[in-house]
Design an enzyme around this catalytic site. Structure first.
Site: not given
Ligand SMILES: Cc1cc2nc3c(=O)[nH]c(=O)nc-3n(C[C@H](O)[C@H](O)[C@H](O)COP(=O)(O)OP(=O)(O)OC[C@H]3O[C@@H](n4cnc5c(N)ncnc54)[C@H](O)[C@@H]3O)c2cc1C
Length: 445
Positions: A30, A32-33, A190, A328, A339-340
């Protein structure tokens, strides 16, 4: 893609070619990001990294809807892996999709061959979730890949062309022009905003509709009580008002139950006639053949520890949307699939694997929330920053444009995107409305 039998992809060849002493092989599935940010931040040359992806390019999902609505070309939001990795001597690329993982042999079988690994990193993101509604899976248009966005662009343009043949038949016309967008998250908002804005452009291109009173209706449907659920109340309310003002019909507290005979059936009893259902309502992770069942948590996400290692397996890691970390305390239900998180997990894991090699202590992943945003239309967006800071309107729109432009992977993407945006802004128009399709592409009729 069918896997040719007994094809073994030999990473050793690349190792010799580059004359680098490679002790350990990392395979990342993968690009991606998460996967690409791992590669970007991996500094040790004592690893040989093989990136595997089902596409030969990376792409930027947050702007897919702009390809779908003819504002950008696919090449503006995507970039080929091999060109990107040219200067990385210890990284190579293989096209392929996972067929099976064999953890006990440290091997993965791809559609294109086989690979051995010392460390395997799964960064495969998510797929569209149709919640088991078979008719929706068959007939709705998803919004997850570049192919999906082209499919949507072609489908909607073809619908407009067909509709011009039925200007006297309002029943058919309504079905061809009505659009239902399922999912009131950033993607659904959007797309709805952009489609509403495009109504004036369509009027210019299709004079056939000028004499017709009927307007295309855009419905935005969501099961929650508000749009943009994870964002602030202010963002939710501003978005609702802005979309409503643009003529979008927002239906909340209602889920799509079925899509049959060009009718979208909602859980509140409403039925909307349309040939255009856009599905931005859910995502799910993949199941990997060869991994035990106890690897998976909520939404099929791979359960990882604070170092992103799959809890129950040795030397297999997962980063980005495809994994879930429950340790967490700020995110007891796992981190958001944005994304972050993917970028930050890719970076932390790269540093940790470098540290592992140097026998240095590892750092647990700690997510730094940098805020969230959504664009509604021309000059309208909402931005939530940490600490309760909220922007709306033109300032938010400019922040959105800047961040998305700078996040594109290559300067070429940034230049073409900026050019298209500037032209679209000043002309309130765009010129990418071509129906271009591969010969064998099956069109939804
Ligand atoms: C339409 C849309 C809009 C979005 N907008 C935003 C936004 O505005 N802001 C935000 O923060 N987030 C947004 N997101 C979410 C964001 O894109 C994801 O959180 C992010 O892409 C996750 O990164 P990743 O690396 O985990 O997965 P991805 O970026 O999805 O990358 C996964 C990669 O794995 C490859 N792959 C998948 N399965 C296989 C397989 N079996 N074999 C080989 N290769 C495989 C894919 O081709 C892809 O290249 C949006 C997502 C979508 C779909």
């Amino acid at each position: 893609m069918n896997r040719p039998d007994n094809v073994r992809i030999n990473n050793e060849i690349d190792i010799k070619k580059h004359k680098i002493l490679m002790n350990k092989k990392i395979v990342i599935i993968g690009g991606g990001f998460a996967g690409l940010n791992f590669i970007k931040n991996s500094k040790s040359k004592d690893y040989h990294i093989t990136l595997v992806d089902r596409n030969n390019y990376t792409f930027f999902p947050p702007l897919l809807y702009q390809v779908a609505t003819s504002f950008l070309e696919p090449s503006s939001i995507s970039y080929p892996f091999r060109k990107m990795l040219r200067k990385k001597n210890n990284v190579n690329f293989k096209l392929g999709e996972i067929v099976r993982i064999i953890p006990e042999r440290k091997q993965i079988i791809l559609t294109t061959g086989e690979l051995d690994y010392d460390y395997l990193i799964l960064a495969t993101g998510t797929e569209t979730n149709y919640f088991g509604i078979e008719n929706v899976r068959k007939k709705a248009i998803p919004m997850k890949t570049v192919n999906d966005s082209l499919e949507m662009r072609n489908h909607l343009l073809k619908q407009l062309e067909h509709a011009t043949m039925f200007v006297d038949n309002h029943e058919i016309l309504r079905k061809k022009l009505n659009i239902v967008v399922a999912g009131g998250g950033p993607t659904g908002v959007e797309i709805s905003g952009m489609l509403a804005e495009m109504q004036t452009i369509f009027r210019k291109d299709y004079p056939e509709f000028n004499a017709v009173k009927l307007q295309s209706s855009i419905y935005l449907v969501d099961g929650a009580a508000q749009l943009l659920s994870p964002m602030s109340k202010k963002s939710q309310e501003n978005t609702f008002k802005a979309l409503e003002k643009m003529g979008v019909k927002i239906i909340l507290n209602a889920q799509v139950l079925n899509y049959e005979n060009d009718k979208v059936v909602l859980s509140n009893g409403e039925v909307i006639e349309t040939e255009n259902l856009i599905w931005a309502a859910g995502i799910t992770s993949q199941i990997f053949v060869g991994l035990p069942e106890n690897c998976y948590g909520k939404g099929k996400r791979l359960l990882v520890d604070t170092y992103n290692k799959i809890e129950v397996l040795a030397d297999i890691y997962a980063i980005g949307d495809t994994c879930i970390q429950m340790a967490d305390s700020n995110f007891p239900l796992g981190h958001p699939q944005v994304a972050q998180v993917a970028l930050q997990q890719g970076k932390t894991l790269a540093r940790n694997l470098d540290n592992l090699l140097e026998k240095k202590p590892l750092s647990p992943f700690i997510y730094k929330d940098k805020g969230s945003m959504a664009i509604i239309s021309h000059n309208k967006a909402v931005v939530d920053l940490p600490g309760g800071v909220h922007f709306k309107g033109t300032i938010a729109w400019l922040i959105w444009l800047f961040i998305h432009l700078m996040s594109l992977v290559h300067y070429r993407n940034r230049i073409t995107t900026l050019y298209n945006w500037v032209v679209a802004y000043f002309t309130k128009d765009q010129a990418l409305r071509m129906i271009i399709r591969p010969k064998n592409l099956n069109f939804k009729s």
